[in-house]
Design an enzyme around this catalytic site. Structure first.
Site, PDB file in Angstrom:
ATOM      1  N   SER A 163       4.275   0.411  -8.000  1.00 31.33           N
ATOM      2  CA  SER A 163       3.599  -0.759  -8.567  1.00 31.33           C
ATOM      3  C   SER A 163       3.744  -1.996  -7.706  1.00 31.33           C
ATOM      4  O   SER A 163       4.048  -3.089  -8.173  1.00 31.33           O
ATOM      5  CB  SER A 163       4.097  -1.035  -9.990  1.00 31.33           C
ATOM      6  OG  SER A 163       3.798   0.053 -10.825  1.00 31.33           O
ATOM      7  N   SER A 164       3.502  -1.826  -6.416  1.00 34.48           N
ATOM      8  CA  SER A 164       3.567  -2.966  -5.508  1.00 34.48           C
ATOM      9  C   SER A 164       2.482  -3.979  -5.820  1.00 34.48           C
ATOM     10  O   SER A 164       2.681  -5.181  -5.607  1.00 34.48           O
ATOM     11  CB  SER A 164       3.451  -2.491  -4.059  1.00 34.48           C
ATOM     12  OG  SER A 164       2.302  -1.691  -3.875  1.00 34.48           O
ATOM     13  N   SER A 165       1.321  -3.541  -6.328  1.00 32.55           N
ATOM     14  CA  SER A 165       0.266  -4.493  -6.657  1.00 32.55           C
ATOM     15  C   SER A 165       0.696  -5.394  -7.807  1.00 32.55           C
ATOM     16  O   SER A 165       0.474  -6.616  -7.777  1.00 32.55           O
ATOM     17  CB  SER A 165      -1.029  -3.763  -7.004  1.00 32.55           C
ATOM     18  OG  SER A 165      -0.867  -2.914  -8.121  1.00 32.55           O
ATOM     19  N   ALA A 166       1.320  -4.817  -8.831  1.00 33.38           N
ATOM     20  CA  ALA A 166       1.823  -5.645  -9.928  1.00 33.38           C
ATOM     21  C   ALA A 166       2.956  -6.544  -9.447  1.00 33.38           C
ATOM     22  O   ALA A 166       3.078  -7.697  -9.883  1.00 33.38           O
ATOM     23  CB  ALA A 166       2.283  -4.770 -11.085  1.00 33.38           C
ATOM     24  N   ALA A 167       3.790  -6.041  -8.547  1.00 31.53           N
ATOM     25  CA  ALA A 167       4.913  -6.840  -8.053  1.00 31.53           C
ATOM     26  C   ALA A 167       4.434  -8.089  -7.323  1.00 31.53           C
ATOM     27  O   ALA A 167       4.958  -9.184  -7.533  1.00 31.53           O
ATOM     28  CB  ALA A 167       5.806  -5.998  -7.146  1.00 31.53           C
ATOM     29  N   ASP A 175       3.470  -1.570 -15.783  1.00 31.70           N
ATOM     30  CA  ASP A 175       3.960  -2.091 -14.508  1.00 31.70           C
ATOM     31  C   ASP A 175       4.456  -3.520 -14.637  1.00 31.70           C
ATOM     32  O   ASP A 175       5.563  -3.871 -14.223  1.00 31.70           O
ATOM     33  CB  ASP A 175       2.854  -2.021 -13.453  1.00 31.70           C
ATOM     34  CG  ASP A 175       2.363  -0.607 -13.223  1.00 31.70           C
ATOM     35  OD1 ASP A 175       3.073   0.337 -13.613  1.00 31.70           O
ATOM     36  OD2 ASP A 175       1.257  -0.450 -12.675  1.00 31.70           O
ATOM     37  N   ASP A 191       0.798  -1.222   0.000  1.00 32.73           N
ATOM     38  CA  ASP A 191       0.000   0.000   0.000  1.00 32.73           C
ATOM     39  C   ASP A 191       0.832   1.275   0.000  1.00 32.73           C
ATOM     40  O   ASP A 191       0.337   2.345   0.287  1.00 32.73           O
ATOM     41  CB  ASP A 191      -0.944   0.017   1.209  1.00 32.73           C
ATOM     42  CG  ASP A 191      -0.188  -0.014   2.535  1.00 32.73           C
ATOM     43  OD1 ASP A 191       1.021  -0.247   2.508  1.00 32.73           O
ATOM     44  OD2 ASP A 191      -0.834   0.201   3.578  1.00 32.73           O
TER      45      ASP A 191
END
Length: 404
Positions: free
Chosen positions: A129-133, A175, A124
């Site tokens: 692009s932590s969600s893609a990671a 991303d 968060d």
């Protein structure tokens, strides 16, 4: 904690929480990414640039027949479900990424094994692009335990299916491509229309440089911002321009409008749609110029273009908020910084800057001090750090590798 000690700790947590055999535990490393140029145009199939950085999401795991069980070093609770019965999306639940990864893979491949394990890396922070990671990390782990050999290009599509389909975010492929394709000390240059890409090595004359990340302290998921509205506005602008040039049947994305057509018919747009189109076409020019700067080792020229991208993001794309604008302005006035802009969607999260390596640590301290003066209510959550480029996502090969 050193990288080796961190990985040892992560493996030990899998052993402790799930009674796994130490020799079976494997780890995926999935890096965060930056986008020096190409802001907000991947969903319009534009040209973008990217690099992976040496901060990452990790997933340590072992195979589990027919099920997924995951816990996290950063988030409470456990995610648990069976492969034949994947639950629907739950707002604000970090388990959405695991469920989405299984759904995306099962649309193409039968999965015999799920995984049980532990994730590490906050999802968060916003802007890297932590969600893609995490989506990419979970895809690679599931593919590994099921002995699936899948290309980077297909994994880009699979992670897009997680975000576009399961999570409902209308983003492009920047991303995922950056996280999967990037290599250390190279610039990833991607055409989001054709999906062709180049890895451009740093010029020999390039001066030592680093990446400075400055987090605002504001955290909010992209699906809770105006991200999807901006995408819709870009498509509406494209539809207006395509109608003006007699191609109304074409898909309404701005890449389907030629630059000379835009120049001849820009007046058909006004208000927000005019500004969105102006950002797209000016950003496409900045990407091409920025790639040329990188090839010849002109960091100052590249930095000026990055800063101009940040300015257009504020004026034309109209993203950002007072704390992020403050960060952007502080970075531009900081010694050693070549250029800066918002990172990610730009509604929350962070700014990214290219900075001379010798000035990087002092710049990080100075930026944080000045930002805390302007935004004292965010002082406790704000942070800065210096990083370098890195290779893309991979299953880490080591002596604890699972026998194949």
């Amino acid at each position: 904690m050193s990288d080796s000690r961190f990985l040892q700790h992560l493996r030990q947590e899998v052993v402790r929480r799930y009674a796994a055999r130490p020799s079976e535990v494997r780890v995926v490393r999935s890096p965060y990414r930056i986008c020096p140029l190409g802001a907000h145009i991947d969903h319009q199939r534009g040209l973008v640039t990217a690099m992976a950085v040496d901060r990452a999401v990790h997933v340590a795991y072992v195979p589990m027949a027919g099920q997924v069980r995951l816990s996290s070093l950063d988030f409470p609770g456990e995610v648990a479900f069976s492969l034949p019965d994947v639950p629907s999306r739950r707002d604000g639940d970090w388990g959405n990424f695991a469920r989405g990864a299984v759904c995306a893979l099962q649309q193409r491949y039968p999965l015999r094994y799920g995984i049980q394990g532990v994730t590490a890396g906050r999802l968060d922070g916003g802007g890297l692009s932590s969600s893609a990671a995490i989506g990419v990390a979970l895809l690679l782990a599931l593919e590994d335990v099921n002995s699936l050999t899948i290309t980077g290009q297909e994994n880009i599509a699979l992670d897009a299916a997680i975000e576009n389909g399961y999570l409902g975010l209308r983003n492009g492929i920047l991303d995922q491509a950056a996280i999967l394709l990037s290599r250390r000390d190279q610039l990833t240059y991607l055409d989001c229309c054709t999906q062709q890409y180049q890895l451009i090595p740093a010029a020999d004359r390039l001066e030592p440089w680093s990446v400075l990340i400055a987090f605002s302290g504001l955290k909010q998921a992209l699906v809770g911002t105006d991200y999807n509205r901006r995408v819709a506005e870009c498509r509406a602008a494209a539809a207006g321009l395509l109608h003006a040039v007699g191609r109304s049947a074409a898909e309404p994305v701005l890449r389907n409008v030629e630059p000379d057509e835009y120049a001849a018919h820009a007046q058909v747009l006004d208000g927000p749609l005019a500004r969105r189109a102006e950002h797209y076409f000016s950003e496409m020019q900045r990407v091409r110029k920025g790639v040329a700067c990188w090839r010849r080792g002109d960091l100052a020229g590249l930095g000026r273009l990055v800063s101009a991208s940040g300015d257009s993001s504020i004026r034309n794309y109209e993203c950002g908020c007072p704390p992020l604008v403050d960060l952007y302005e502080i970075l531009l006035a900081t010694d050693g910084v070549y250029g800066a802009r918002f990172s990610g969607a730009g509604f929350r999260g962070c700014c990214v800057a290219l900075v001379a390596t010798g000035a990087a640590e002092q710049a990080a301290t100075s930026v944080l001090d000045r930002y805390r003066e302007r935004q004292p209510q965010l002082a406790d959550a704000a942070t800065t750090f210096v990083c370098r480029t890195d290779d893309g996502a991979r299953v880490m090969e080591d002596t604890n590798a699972l026998p194949r």
